[in-house]
Design a protein around this motif. Structure first.
Motif, PDB file in Angstrom:
ATOM      1  N   THR A  89      42.504 -81.626 -49.951  1.00 50.96           N
ATOM      2  CA  THR A  89      43.485 -82.660 -50.287  1.00 50.96           C
ATOM      3  C   THR A  89      42.913 -84.077 -50.226  1.00 50.96           C
ATOM      4  N   MET A  90      42.083 -84.369 -49.217  1.00 53.58           N
ATOM      5  CA  MET A  90      41.592 -85.731 -49.053  1.00 53.58           C
ATOM      6  C   MET A  90      40.720 -86.207 -50.215  1.00 53.58           C
ATOM      7  N   PRO A  91      39.801 -85.376 -50.747  1.00 54.57           N
ATOM      8  CA  PRO A  91      39.014 -85.847 -51.895  1.00 54.57           C
ATOM      9  C   PRO A  91      39.867 -86.233 -53.092  1.00 54.57           C
ATOM     10  N   VAL A  92      40.976 -85.530 -53.310  1.00 58.12           N
ATOM     11  CA  VAL A  92      41.873 -85.862 -54.423  1.00 58.12           C
ATOM     12  C   VAL A  92      42.449 -87.257 -54.234  1.00 58.12           C
ATOM     13  N   LEU A  93      42.894 -87.560 -53.012  1.00 60.96           N
ATOM     14  CA  LEU A  93      43.473 -88.879 -52.733  1.00 60.96           C
ATOM     15  C   LEU A  93      42.427 -89.986 -52.879  1.00 60.96           C
ATOM     16  N   VAL A  94      41.231 -89.732 -52.363  1.00 60.00           N
ATOM     17  CA  VAL A  94      40.162 -90.739 -52.422  1.00 60.00           C
ATOM     18  C   VAL A  94      39.779 -91.036 -53.863  1.00 60.00           C
ATOM     19  N   VAL A  95      39.581 -89.987 -54.652  1.00 58.83           N
ATOM     20  CA  VAL A  95      39.181 -90.181 -56.046  1.00 58.83           C
ATOM     21  C   VAL A  95      40.289 -90.863 -56.840  1.00 58.83           C
ATOM     22  N   ALA A  96      41.542 -90.506 -56.570  1.00 60.00           N
ATOM     23  CA  ALA A  96      42.662 -91.154 -57.264  1.00 60.00           C
ATOM     24  C   ALA A  96      42.684 -92.647 -56.973  1.00 60.00           C
ATOM     25  N   TYR A  97      42.437 -93.012 -55.712  1.00 62.82           N
ATOM     26  CA  TYR A  97      42.412 -94.436 -55.366  1.00 62.82           C
ATOM     27  C   TYR A  97      41.239 -95.150 -56.031  1.00 62.82           C
ATOM     28  N   LEU A  98      40.045 -94.564 -55.953  1.00 62.23           N
ATOM     29  CA  LEU A  98      38.866 -95.194 -56.547  1.00 62.23           C
ATOM     30  C   LEU A  98      39.042 -95.375 -58.054  1.00 62.23           C
ATOM     31  N   TYR A  99      39.627 -94.381 -58.716  1.00 56.33           N
ATOM     32  CA  TYR A  99      39.848 -94.460 -60.160  1.00 56.33           C
ATOM     33  C   TYR A  99      40.848 -95.569 -60.494  1.00 56.33           C
ATOM     34  N   SER A 100      41.951 -95.629 -59.726  1.00 55.46           N
ATOM     35  CA  SER A 100      42.971 -96.649 -60.002  1.00 55.46           C
ATOM     36  C   SER A 100      42.448 -98.056 -59.735  1.00 55.46           C
ATOM     37  N   ALA A 101      41.547 -98.164 -58.742  1.00 52.58           N
ATOM     38  CA  ALA A 101      41.002 -99.480 -58.404  1.00 52.58           C
ATOM     39  C   ALA A 101      39.821 -99.870 -59.275  1.00 52.58           C
ATOM     40  N   GLY A 102      39.350 -98.938 -60.117  1.00 49.63           N
ATOM     41  CA  GLY A 102      38.223 -99.218 -60.993  1.00 49.63           C
ATOM     42  C   GLY A 102      36.911 -99.372 -60.258  1.00 49.63           C
ATOM     43  N   GLN A 103      36.824 -98.807 -59.034  1.00 50.54           N
ATOM     44  CA  GLN A 103      35.602 -98.952 -58.242  1.00 50.54           C
ATOM     45  C   GLN A 103      34.517 -97.958 -58.638  1.00 50.54           C
ATOM     46  N   GLU A 104      34.938 -96.836 -59.221  1.00 48.70           N
ATOM     47  CA  GLU A 104      33.984 -95.812 -59.625  1.00 48.70           C
ATOM     48  C   GLU A 104      34.372 -95.325 -61.015  1.00 48.70           C
ATOM     49  N   ALA A 105      33.441 -94.688 -61.681  1.00 51.67           N
ATOM     50  CA  ALA A 105      33.746 -94.168 -63.019  1.00 51.67           C
ATOM     51  C   ALA A 105      32.882 -92.955 -63.308  1.00 51.67           C
ATOM     52  N   GLY A 106      33.440 -92.052 -64.106  1.00 53.10           N
ATOM     53  CA  GLY A 106      32.685 -90.905 -64.599  1.00 53.10           C
ATOM     54  C   GLY A 106      32.072 -90.062 -63.514  1.00 53.10           C
ATOM     55  N   ALA A 107      30.766 -89.878 -63.591  1.00 56.01           N
ATOM     56  CA  ALA A 107      30.054 -89.007 -62.660  1.00 56.01           C
ATOM     57  C   ALA A 107      30.174 -89.485 -61.212  1.00 56.01           C
ATOM     58  N   ALA A 108      30.322 -90.801 -61.017  1.00 57.34           N
ATOM     59  CA  ALA A 108      30.428 -91.335 -59.659  1.00 57.34           C
ATOM     60  C   ALA A 108      31.700 -90.849 -58.975  1.00 57.34           C
ATOM     61  N   LEU A 109      32.777 -90.658 -59.755  1.00 56.60           N
ATOM     62  CA  LEU A 109      34.019 -90.143 -59.187  1.00 56.60           C
ATOM     63  C   LEU A 109      33.833 -88.709 -58.688  1.00 56.60           C
ATOM     64  N   TRP A 110      33.159 -87.902 -59.483  1.00 57.28           N
ATOM     65  CA  TRP A 110      32.898 -86.529 -59.063  1.00 57.28           C
ATOM     66  C   TRP A 110      32.002 -86.510 -57.831  1.00 57.28           C
ATOM     67  N   GLN A 111      31.060 -87.420 -57.784  1.00 65.43           N
ATOM     68  CA  GLN A 111      30.188 -87.507 -56.616  1.00 65.43           C
ATOM     69  C   GLN A 111      31.001 -87.854 -55.373  1.00 65.43           C
ATOM     70  N   ALA A 112      31.919 -88.818 -55.514  1.00 64.19           N
ATOM     71  CA  ALA A 112      32.781 -89.191 -54.394  1.00 64.19           C
ATOM     72  C   ALA A 112      33.660 -88.015 -53.964  1.00 64.19           C
ATOM     73  N   PHE A 113      34.159 -87.257 -54.956  1.00 63.32           N
ATOM     74  CA  PHE A 113      35.008 -86.103 -54.666  1.00 63.32           C
ATOM     75  C   PHE A 113      34.247 -85.073 -53.836  1.00 63.32           C
ATOM     76  N   PHE A 114      33.075 -84.694 -54.313  1.00 62.13           N
ATOM     77  CA  PHE A 114      32.325 -83.642 -53.629  1.00 62.13           C
ATOM     78  C   PHE A 114      31.738 -84.130 -52.301  1.00 62.13           C
ATOM     79  N   ARG A 115      31.369 -85.384 -52.247  1.00 66.14           N
ATOM     80  CA  ARG A 115      30.817 -85.910 -50.995  1.00 66.14           C
ATOM     81  C   ARG A 115      31.880 -85.904 -49.896  1.00 66.14           C
TER      82      ARG A 115
END
Length: 315
Positions: free
Chosen positions: A133-159
């Motif tokens: 559950t936590m990776p979903v919330l983190v990636v959703a926030y990063l995407y909405s804030a425009g802090q990460e994009a594309g492959a970086a979002l997946w990296q944040a999710f898996f990390r």
């Protein structure tokens, strides 16, 4: 506030202050953080998987609803509120809103006449769900804030997910093995878990705050700001728990209160120190203050619900 709580707070905040004032002492200890977290989670799973702890299916009806509110609705409420009032601490609020129920929750439940069996089930289930559950919330926030994009979002999710999975499942399996192979050692550790917890958490606080000594000295106002955010989080947790469980019996409603308010900020503190930044570290660390003070509203609300239940619907 009892003696054990005062000792815990004194050790924790003295360690924070020492880390800020003497950061050079914390540098050689940076690699101890994963070990300290593993110890905390091992204590949690040793307590919840002890031979005398039995959870029957009928005792945890409504647990999926509680987990849905705890791990998705509450962090979304925190997201919206902090984006308006304290935007710098929004991600930290999401982390705290969606984190698993803390190891002290069953103890608080006993002191507050709550449904302790339900709380124990909530601790275990929320811990095991967290890496999903936590990776979903983190990636959703990063995407909405425009802090990460594309492959970086997946990296944040898996990390995020992999870090949580390693931290949680290793001590979970370890606790099961210890109870089956070394029951005497397991019980001995539990008998000493208070001081083990105090010392390991104080070590975490010291190491983490020594890492952020320079920016904290430059802007001490951030500590007070984050503390205000921590009390705001506590208010959100209490309000959500009361609303979500109000139609339940009093002891189950209080279990909602304890299960949501007693957040596992130690886990998020270490994750924030390893993956995120100073605002997230401060938000998760400062929640230690309301975390223990919440025992007062737990008990007051439990007494009010019990009195209301006895007085009947006309009261």
């Amino acid at each position: 506030m009892n003696r054990d709580t005062l000792i815990f707070l004194a050790f924790s905040y003295s360690a924070m202050l020492l880390g800020v004032c003497l950061p050079q002492l914390g540098e050689p200890l940076q690699n101890l953080l994963p070990l300290m977290l593993t110890i905390q989670l091992l204590l949690c799973f040793l307590a919840t998987s002890a031979p005398g702890v039995r959870v029957r299916l009928g005792d945890i009806s409504g647990l999926p609803f509680f987990l849905g509110v705890k791990m998705f609705l509450v962090p979304l409420l925190c997201w919206g509120l902090f984006a308006l009032l304290l935007p710098r601490y929004t991600l930290g609020a999401i982390l705290m809103g969606g984190v698993s129920t803390g190891v002290t929750a069953p103890f608080f439940g006993q002191l507050s006449r709550a449904d302790v069996t339900f709380i124990i089930a909530g601790v275990v289930a929320s811990c095991l769900l967290l890496p999903l559950t936590m990776p979903v919330l983190v990636v959703a926030y990063l995407y909405s804030a425009g802090q990460e994009a594309g492959a970086a979002l997946w990296q944040a999710f898996f990390r995020t997910g992999l870090s949580l999975a390693l931290y949680i499942f290793i001590p979970f399996v370890g606790a099961k093995i210890m109870w089956s192979r070394l029951p005497a050692l397991s019980q001995g550790i539990l008998n000493r878990r208070y001081w083990i917890s105090v010392l390991s958490i104080a070590c975490c606080m010291f190491v983490i705050f020594s890492r952020y000594s320079v920016p904290l000295r430059a802007n001490p106002f951030m500590v007070l700001e984050a503390m205000g955010g921590a009390f705001l989080l506590a208010a959100v947790f209490l309000a959500a728990a009361i609303a979500a469980g109000y139609r339940e019996k009093p002891e189950r409603n209080v279990a909602y209160l304890v299960g949501m308010g007693t957040a596992n900020n130690g886990l998020m503190l270490i994750l924030s120190a390893q993956i995120f930044g100073l605002p997230e570290v401060l938000t998760t660390a400062m929640y230690s203050i309301p975390l223990f003070l919440l025992l007062i509203p737990y008990q007051r609300y439990a007494a009010w619900r019990e009195k209301r239940e006895k007085s009947g619907p006309k009261a």
